[in-house]
Design an enzyme around this catalytic site. Sequence first.
Site, PDB file in Angstrom:
ATOM      1  N   CYS A  74      -0.492   5.769   7.438  1.00 15.97           N
ATOM      2  CA  CYS A  74      -1.847   5.407   7.849  1.00 15.97           C
ATOM      3  C   CYS A  74      -1.762   4.442   9.038  1.00 15.97           C
ATOM      4  O   CYS A  74      -0.830   3.660   9.147  1.00 15.97           O
ATOM      5  CB  CYS A  74      -2.517   4.737   6.654  1.00 15.97           C
ATOM      6  N   CYS A  77       0.837  -1.213   0.000  1.00 17.02           N
ATOM      7  CA  CYS A  77       0.000   0.000   0.000  1.00 17.02           C
ATOM      8  C   CYS A  77       0.867   1.257   0.000  1.00 17.02           C
ATOM      9  O   CYS A  77       1.831   1.356   0.750  1.00 17.02           O
ATOM     10  CB  CYS A  77      -0.899  -0.026   1.234  1.00 17.02           C
ATOM     11  N   CYS A 137     -11.756 -11.277  21.499  1.00 17.85           N
ATOM     12  CA  CYS A 137     -10.851 -10.553  20.597  1.00 17.85           C
ATOM     13  C   CYS A 137      -9.621 -10.080  21.362  1.00 17.85           C
ATOM     14  O   CYS A 137      -8.832  -9.299  20.845  1.00 17.85           O
ATOM     15  CB  CYS A 137     -11.573  -9.379  19.940  1.00 17.85           C
TER      16      CYS A 137
END
Length: 469
Positions: free
Chosen positions: A82, A76, A427
């Site tokens: 980011c 990317c 999670c």
Amino acid sequence: MGRNRKQKPLLEKVVIEKLAAEGKAIGRVDDKIVFVTGVIPGDIVDVQVNKKRKSFMEGYPVAFHKHSPMKIDAFCEHFGVCGGCKWQNLPYEEQIKFKQQEVIDNLERIGKVELNGINEIIASEKTKFYRNKLEFTFSNKRYLTSEEIAIGDDIKRTPALGFHVPKLFDKIVDINKCHLQPEPSNAVRLAIKEYAFANDLSFFDIRNHEGFLRTLIIRTSTTDDVMIIVVFYHEDVEKREGLLKHLADKFPEVTSLMYIINEKANDSITDQEAILYKGVDHIFEQMENLRFKIGPKSFYQTNSDQAYNLYCKTREFAELTGDEVVYDLYTGTGTIANFVAKQAKKVIGIEYVPEAIADAKVNSEINGITNTEFFAGDMKNVLTKEFIELHGQPDTIIVDPPRAGMHTDVVETILHAAPKRIVYVSCNSATQARDLALMDEAYKVTKVQAVDMFPHTHHVENIVQLERR
Ligand SMILES: C[S@@+](CC[C@H](N)C(=O)[O-])C[C@H]1O[C@@H](n2cnc3c(N)ncnc32)[C@H](O)[C@@H]1O
């Protein structure tokens, strides 16, 4: 060891040894552990320390002397700036090896669980374009990359539509192509930006609270439905209509085009009205023969394919025969409850968010499921001994709490309810391990299955089966 202006040391030539929790990696200087962001094992880097404690330091790399032999090129163009997909430079096989090991370490160290082997982690078949939901932020404060600074003043004045830069709350990285969500995600975002520039629609200024365009939410689904929600800071009928009509014309395939006027200080839309512009106010997800209706504010697992694998394993670990009363705690929109309902006598789902419970009921209804019951409220207040007396002793309890794990009162009530089997979906295997330790006297861990829902991030989902001793 050098010194910088803030008197935090600069550590030279730190050898990165291994990955640690929360996406950091570990190096060592004079027997002191240094947690470093943005590096992988095998890198040799100078580290600027930004946190110094007695037993450890934290920092970020300022110079690479040697890159890890494991390093691969990131795919990317926004990598490194980011906040997402931070492990792109680590081969996927290494990522999942680490995730599996992290689960084992947490269960053994924190949970003191005696593991007799664990299942091999379920890797994500898709490692790109696996998300069904993304939220982008409009901002007049563009984060400038070094390439953009070199371009000069023109770009500095350009607003941005993209993602937050970690730790810089008002700076947004302008995203050209994101590899997380299938099309038309990129096309929609770029079209909105182009229209906004051409028609002078202003982007939000989070410090001064001004500007028109605020956030953009795009949802895609396995049924090829698409939902777009544009969030504006204030109403301007002409400008709003102009943008939405442009989107409706350019993307006729969109199932649901909605907007929200959010005049509050914060970006949360849970208490805001989502207004339909075109299409219907929901999209559908499909899993086996079940359809799930998803409204603009409904929660749905963001990697649909891996959610299916997660739920299949959860159902398998529940080992239902059709006679059981099952409790699905932290049920969200009732996805697991509905997914296991056909194999159970009755399923009771409990969840904090009333809107999610309303969705859960709709999802039972549209799938012709009649043996589920859903209740909204804080788990520790809803799941009481009286509740259990009223609604029936659970044979099996499935739990899927948020990252913080379960409240001790909830653990206590589960122990009091004493189901034969518990399936704990999590999670965060660190808090899961902590909760397992609390149940150790009464329950033994019989199966463990990690599932990778988020390639190129440090996150990992883990399912544990517990049997009453
Ligand atoms: C990890 S999600 C699980 C969602 C669901 N099992 C699924 O797969 O779609 C955790 C859920 O717990 C809910 N929750 C968080 N804290 C809670 C609490 N104290 N009481 C009840 N539910 C809570 C959240 O709203 C969220 O829906």
